[in-house]
Design a protein around this motif. Structure first.
Motif, PDB file in Angstrom:
ATOM      1  N   LYS A  66      21.892  35.042  -1.053  1.00 47.67           N
ATOM      2  CA  LYS A  66      22.697  34.211  -0.149  1.00 47.67           C
ATOM      3  C   LYS A  66      23.556  35.084   0.768  1.00 47.67           C
ATOM      4  O   LYS A  66      23.747  34.778   1.943  1.00 47.67           O
ATOM      5  CB  LYS A  66      23.567  33.242  -0.958  1.00 47.67           C
ATOM      6  CG  LYS A  66      22.766  32.183  -1.751  1.00 47.67           C
ATOM      7  CD  LYS A  66      21.970  31.275  -0.821  1.00 47.67           C
ATOM      8  CE  LYS A  66      21.038  30.326  -1.558  1.00 47.67           C
ATOM      9  NZ  LYS A  66      21.666  29.136  -2.100  1.00 47.67           N
ATOM     10  N   LYS A  67      24.042  36.190   0.235  1.00 49.67           N
ATOM     11  CA  LYS A  67      24.805  37.113   1.089  1.00 49.67           C
ATOM     12  C   LYS A  67      23.910  37.698   2.177  1.00 49.67           C
ATOM     13  O   LYS A  67      24.340  37.910   3.307  1.00 49.67           O
ATOM     14  CB  LYS A  67      25.421  38.235   0.245  1.00 49.67           C
ATOM     15  CG  LYS A  67      26.631  37.781  -0.561  1.00 49.67           C
ATOM     16  CD  LYS A  67      27.230  38.929  -1.347  1.00 49.67           C
ATOM     17  CE  LYS A  67      28.471  38.471  -2.105  1.00 49.67           C
ATOM     18  NZ  LYS A  67      29.073  39.557  -2.912  1.00 49.67           N
ATOM     19  N   SER A 105      27.638  44.076   5.822  1.00 44.13           N
ATOM     20  CA  SER A 105      27.490  44.114   4.366  1.00 44.13           C
ATOM     21  C   SER A 105      28.813  44.451   3.686  1.00 44.13           C
ATOM     22  O   SER A 105      29.112  43.945   2.602  1.00 44.13           O
ATOM     23  CB  SER A 105      26.385  45.101   3.956  1.00 44.13           C
ATOM     24  OG  SER A 105      26.592  46.349   4.528  1.00 44.13           O
ATOM     25  N   LYS A 106      29.643  45.247   4.358  1.00 40.85           N
ATOM     26  CA  LYS A 106      30.964  45.558   3.800  1.00 40.85           C
ATOM     27  C   LYS A 106      31.821  44.286   3.751  1.00 40.85           C
ATOM     28  O   LYS A 106      32.494  44.011   2.747  1.00 40.85           O
ATOM     29  CB  LYS A 106      31.636  46.624   4.675  1.00 40.85           C
ATOM     30  CG  LYS A 106      32.835  47.287   4.035  1.00 40.85           C
ATOM     31  CD  LYS A 106      33.326  48.424   4.908  1.00 40.85           C
ATOM     32  CE  LYS A 106      34.598  49.021   4.347  1.00 40.85           C
ATOM     33  NZ  LYS A 106      35.167  50.034   5.237  1.00 40.85           N
ATOM     34  N   ASN A 139      26.118  45.233  -1.635  1.00 42.39           N
ATOM     35  CA  ASN A 139      25.623  46.584  -1.858  1.00 42.39           C
ATOM     36  C   ASN A 139      24.730  47.004  -0.681  1.00 42.39           C
ATOM     37  O   ASN A 139      23.719  46.356  -0.406  1.00 42.39           O
ATOM     38  CB  ASN A 139      24.821  46.599  -3.171  1.00 42.39           C
ATOM     39  CG  ASN A 139      24.357  47.978  -3.549  1.00 42.39           C
ATOM     40  OD1 ASN A 139      24.426  48.907  -2.737  1.00 42.39           O
ATOM     41  ND2 ASN A 139      23.898  48.129  -4.777  1.00 42.39           N
ATOM     42  N   GLN A 140      25.120  48.087  -0.014  1.00 43.52           N
ATOM     43  CA  GLN A 140      24.376  48.483   1.193  1.00 43.52           C
ATOM     44  C   GLN A 140      22.953  48.948   0.886  1.00 43.52           C
ATOM     45  O   GLN A 140      22.101  48.985   1.772  1.00 43.52           O
ATOM     46  CB  GLN A 140      25.137  49.573   1.930  1.00 43.52           C
ATOM     47  CG  GLN A 140      26.401  49.012   2.570  1.00 43.52           C
ATOM     48  CD  GLN A 140      27.049  49.968   3.532  1.00 43.52           C
ATOM     49  OE1 GLN A 140      26.441  50.905   4.003  1.00 43.52           O
ATOM     50  NE2 GLN A 140      28.313  49.717   3.831  1.00 43.52           N
ATOM     51  N   GLU A 141      22.722  49.261  -0.369  1.00 46.10           N
ATOM     52  CA  GLU A 141      21.366  49.660  -0.772  1.00 46.10           C
ATOM     53  C   GLU A 141      20.369  48.510  -0.542  1.00 46.10           C
ATOM     54  O   GLU A 141      19.181  48.735  -0.332  1.00 46.10           O
ATOM     55  CB  GLU A 141      21.390  50.048  -2.252  1.00 46.10           C
ATOM     56  CG  GLU A 141      20.097  50.611  -2.796  1.00 46.10           C
ATOM     57  CD  GLU A 141      19.868  50.203  -4.247  1.00 46.10           C
ATOM     58  OE1 GLU A 141      18.712  50.202  -4.673  1.00 46.10           O
ATOM     59  OE2 GLU A 141      20.864  49.876  -4.932  1.00 46.10           O
ATOM     60  N   LEU A 142      20.888  47.267  -0.572  1.00 46.43           N
ATOM     61  CA  LEU A 142      20.009  46.103  -0.406  1.00 46.43           C
ATOM     62  C   LEU A 142      19.318  46.102   0.958  1.00 46.43           C
ATOM     63  O   LEU A 142      18.253  45.517   1.113  1.00 46.43           O
ATOM     64  CB  LEU A 142      20.801  44.801  -0.579  1.00 46.43           C
ATOM     65  CG  LEU A 142      21.430  44.562  -1.953  1.00 46.43           C
ATOM     66  CD1 LEU A 142      22.271  43.292  -1.947  1.00 46.43           C
ATOM     67  CD2 LEU A 142      20.363  44.477  -3.037  1.00 46.43           C
ATOM     68  N   ILE A 143      19.939  46.737   1.934  1.00 51.37           N
ATOM     69  CA  ILE A 143      19.335  46.793   3.277  1.00 51.37           C
ATOM     70  C   ILE A 143      18.008  47.549   3.225  1.00 51.37           C
ATOM     71  O   ILE A 143      17.087  47.266   3.979  1.00 51.37           O
ATOM     72  CB  ILE A 143      20.294  47.520   4.272  1.00 51.37           C
ATOM     73  CG1 ILE A 143      21.667  46.857   4.276  1.00 51.37           C
ATOM     74  CG2 ILE A 143      19.704  47.595   5.686  1.00 51.37           C
ATOM     75  CD1 ILE A 143      21.695  45.460   4.807  1.00 51.37           C
ATOM     76  N   HIS A 144      17.923  48.495   2.318  1.00 45.02           N
ATOM     77  CA  HIS A 144      16.735  49.356   2.267  1.00 45.02           C
ATOM     78  C   HIS A 144      15.689  48.865   1.267  1.00 45.02           C
ATOM     79  O   HIS A 144      14.622  49.449   1.151  1.00 45.02           O
ATOM     80  CB  HIS A 144      17.155  50.793   1.923  1.00 45.02           C
ATOM     81  CG  HIS A 144      18.207  51.319   2.848  1.00 45.02           C
ATOM     82  ND1 HIS A 144      17.934  51.679   4.145  1.00 45.02           N
ATOM     83  CD2 HIS A 144      19.545  51.499   2.684  1.00 45.02           C
ATOM     84  CE1 HIS A 144      19.048  52.068   4.738  1.00 45.02           C
ATOM     85  NE2 HIS A 144      20.039  51.972   3.875  1.00 45.02           N
ATOM     86  N   ARG A 145      16.016  47.816   0.564  1.00 45.09           N
ATOM     87  CA  ARG A 145      15.066  47.281  -0.437  1.00 45.09           C
ATOM     88  C   ARG A 145      14.081  46.326   0.225  1.00 45.09           C
ATOM     89  O   ARG A 145      14.229  45.925   1.377  1.00 45.09           O
ATOM     90  CB  ARG A 145      15.859  46.538  -1.528  1.00 45.09           C
ATOM     91  CG  ARG A 145      16.788  47.436  -2.346  1.00 45.09           C
ATOM     92  CD  ARG A 145      16.343  47.556  -3.786  1.00 45.09           C
ATOM     93  NE  ARG A 145      16.255  46.282  -4.459  1.00 45.09           N
ATOM     94  CZ  ARG A 145      17.224  45.747  -5.198  1.00 45.09           C
ATOM     95  NH1 ARG A 145      18.381  46.392  -5.349  1.00 45.09           N
ATOM     96  NH2 ARG A 145      17.057  44.599  -5.815  1.00 45.09           N
TER      97      ARG A 145
END
Lengths: 249, 254
Positions: free
Chosen positions: A148-149, A124-125, A130-136
């Motif tokens: 797309k990312k 993600s870096k 935004n690393q928060e997206l992993i937890h959403r």
């Protein structure tokens, strides 16, 4: 190597692909271009095994294995990855659970939480994500660029051998397109045997992910094959010029 | 987290300054997070009271019983009750009444269930004071041959001002099942805001395709989606999360 031979595909009794032939060798990058409704996205779905698309004739082999009888997940485990034009939003399913389950399934072993977090943080870096997206929840409320990312992050985590990019450029701003495409190209450089099939309307993405071959599709079949120059001609003159050239020949 | 057990339809006496228990009455005296677990119950009849100016998070859990529930919730001024509830029972008949008896009182009711038998729910919400709010979210996964009836009734009398009524109910069917949702909003005041949505349908094939295209097999994909539907709707204490996941994990394999 992916080999498609004499493929006919129907959806709701309408023929979408007609005697379609395409061979993509290991390490090659191919681009499929064509106007709307000629069967480009159908091709991606058929390779991935979407049961809504009926193969009525022909074959698809990947690394010598017949893909037709395989389920969608079995094809993915063989190393095929479809980055979707419209990644789905799935309510309640956390991106983290999804990614970790997918990694464990494809790798055929449970991925440890620490390894998973490290890989997600790194990926993600690199994608300026935004690393928060992993937890959403999976893609829920993500912007077009974030979706797309997230698809490209999955490429990094699942290590496919054959990547289909179905209109990766749609819904992406120029910066996000550059970041996504550069990351895919980096993946390709790190994994030189990986093949890529790019489905697109626009040659912009091909500036970042250089194709060895560009194919123009019309009425469910390839009508012309060339190199990157063909994509620039299409951008300048449109698809009609190509179609007329083929008619005259 | 404070846990109240209801065993064989009786509340187990519980010594805690935050809660008062008398007969079938539970009164939450202080803010906090609470659990009510129903064990070996078939006929539950509780009065749950929320004092003024309180914020109560309540998790309710019931599994494996044929149950009949007639709970009443009374919420006083400027208080909010946030319920997360999970059921996995053989069959359910539930009639609950929620009384918003104080100004600016609110209920957020999140209910998730796995249904395998005949489940019938009636949820009545009475907006008895101004500026009251109800948000009702039901999520049910209906197994083959189950039936699920939801009657959700919100009431606002004339002269009760600026109320907010919100109902969302979604039933996901796995095979043939009999399902019905009746969202009713009886309001007699023009200042009410009312929203509702009701959905009955199968698991989305596109969702399954997306998950499977990442190498996740059908059973695990189905399980991810079902878990998302159920757990995405409720706040679950850690002690119960694994219990629910274990229940859900059996569904895809059936």
């Amino acid at each position: 190597m992916l080999k498609i031979e004499n493929l006919d595909v129907r959806v709701d009794n309408k023929e979408i692909l007609n005697n379609f032939n395409l061979t993509i060798n290991d390490g090659e990058v191919h681009a499929i271009m064509g106007p709307n409704g000629v069967g480009k996205s159908t091709l991606s779905r058929v390779i991935m095994g979407d049961s809504n698309y009926k193969v009525t004739k022909g074959s698809i082999t990947f690394d010598g294995d017949n893909m037709i009888p395989l389920s969608v997940d079995e094809r993915a485990k063989k190393g095929i990855f479809l980055a979707m034009q419209y990644p789905l939003e799935i309510e309640g399913v956390s991106n983290q659970d999804f990614l970790r389950t997918a990694m464990s399934s494809v790798g055929n072993k449970q991925v440890g939480l620490y390894d998973f977090i490290l890989q997600c943080e790194k990926g993600s870096k690199e994608l300026s994500m935004n690393q928060e997206l992993i937890h959403r929840e999976l893609n829920v409320g993500f912007s077009g660029g974030e979706k797309k990312k997230n698809e490209v992050l999955q490429i990094k985590l699942l290590h496919p051998k054959f990547i289909i990019l179905d209109e990766l450029d749609s819904g992406l701003d120029v910066d996000s397109l550059r970041i996504c495409a550069e990351n895919i190209w980096k993946y390709k450089e790190d994994n030189p045997n990986t093949s890529i099939l790019i489905i697109t309307h626009h040659p912009k993405i091909l500036e970042y992910i250089k194709p060895n071959f560009v194919h123009v599709v019309e009425d469910g079949t390839i009508i012309k094959t060339g190199n990157y120059i063909l994509a620039t001609i299409i951008e300048k003159d449109g698809y009609n010029v190509i179609a007329k050239e083929e008619e005259n020949e | 987290m404070n846990k109240i057990k209801v065993v064989n339809n009786m509340i187990i006496p519980y010594d805690n300054d935050d809660i008062s228990i008398y007969d079938n009455n539970i009164t939450f005296l202080e803010n906090g997070n609470f659990i009510i677990e129903y064990i070996d119950c078939d006929n539950i009849n509780l009065n749950i009271n929320i004092n003024k100016n309180r914020c109560i998070n309540l998790f309710e859990y019931s599994s494996n019983k044929n149950i009949n529930v007639k709970n009443k919730y009374f919420i006083l001024d400027s208080s909010s009750l946030i319920i997360s509830k999970f059921y996995s029972n053989n069959s359910v008949t539930e009639n609950i009444d929620i009384y918003l008896n104080g100004e600016k009182s609110s209920i957020k009711y999140n209910f998730s269930s796995i249904s395998s038998g005949r489940d019938k729910y009636t949820i009545n919400i009475y907006h008895n004071k101004d500026n009251t709010r109800s948000d009702i979210f039901n999520r049910t996964v209906a197994k083959e041959n189950s039936s699920n009836y939801f009657d959700i009734n919100s009431f606002v009398n004339n002269g009760i001002l600026d109320t907010y009524l919100n109902q969302h109910t979604k039933i996901i069917t796995l095979g043939e099942s009999d399902n019905r949702i009746n969202p009713n909003m009886y309001t007699h005041d023009n200042s009410t805001t009312a929203i509702h949505a009701s959905v009955i349908g199968n698991i989305d094939g596109d969702d399954l395709f997306y998950l499977m295209s990442r190498g996740i097999n059908y059973k695990d994909s189905l399980n991810l989606i079902i878990t998302g539907i159920i757990l995405g709707n409720i706040n679950v204490p850690d002690d119960y999360r694994q219990k629910i996941i274990d229940i859900l994990s059996k569904i895809g394999g059936e």
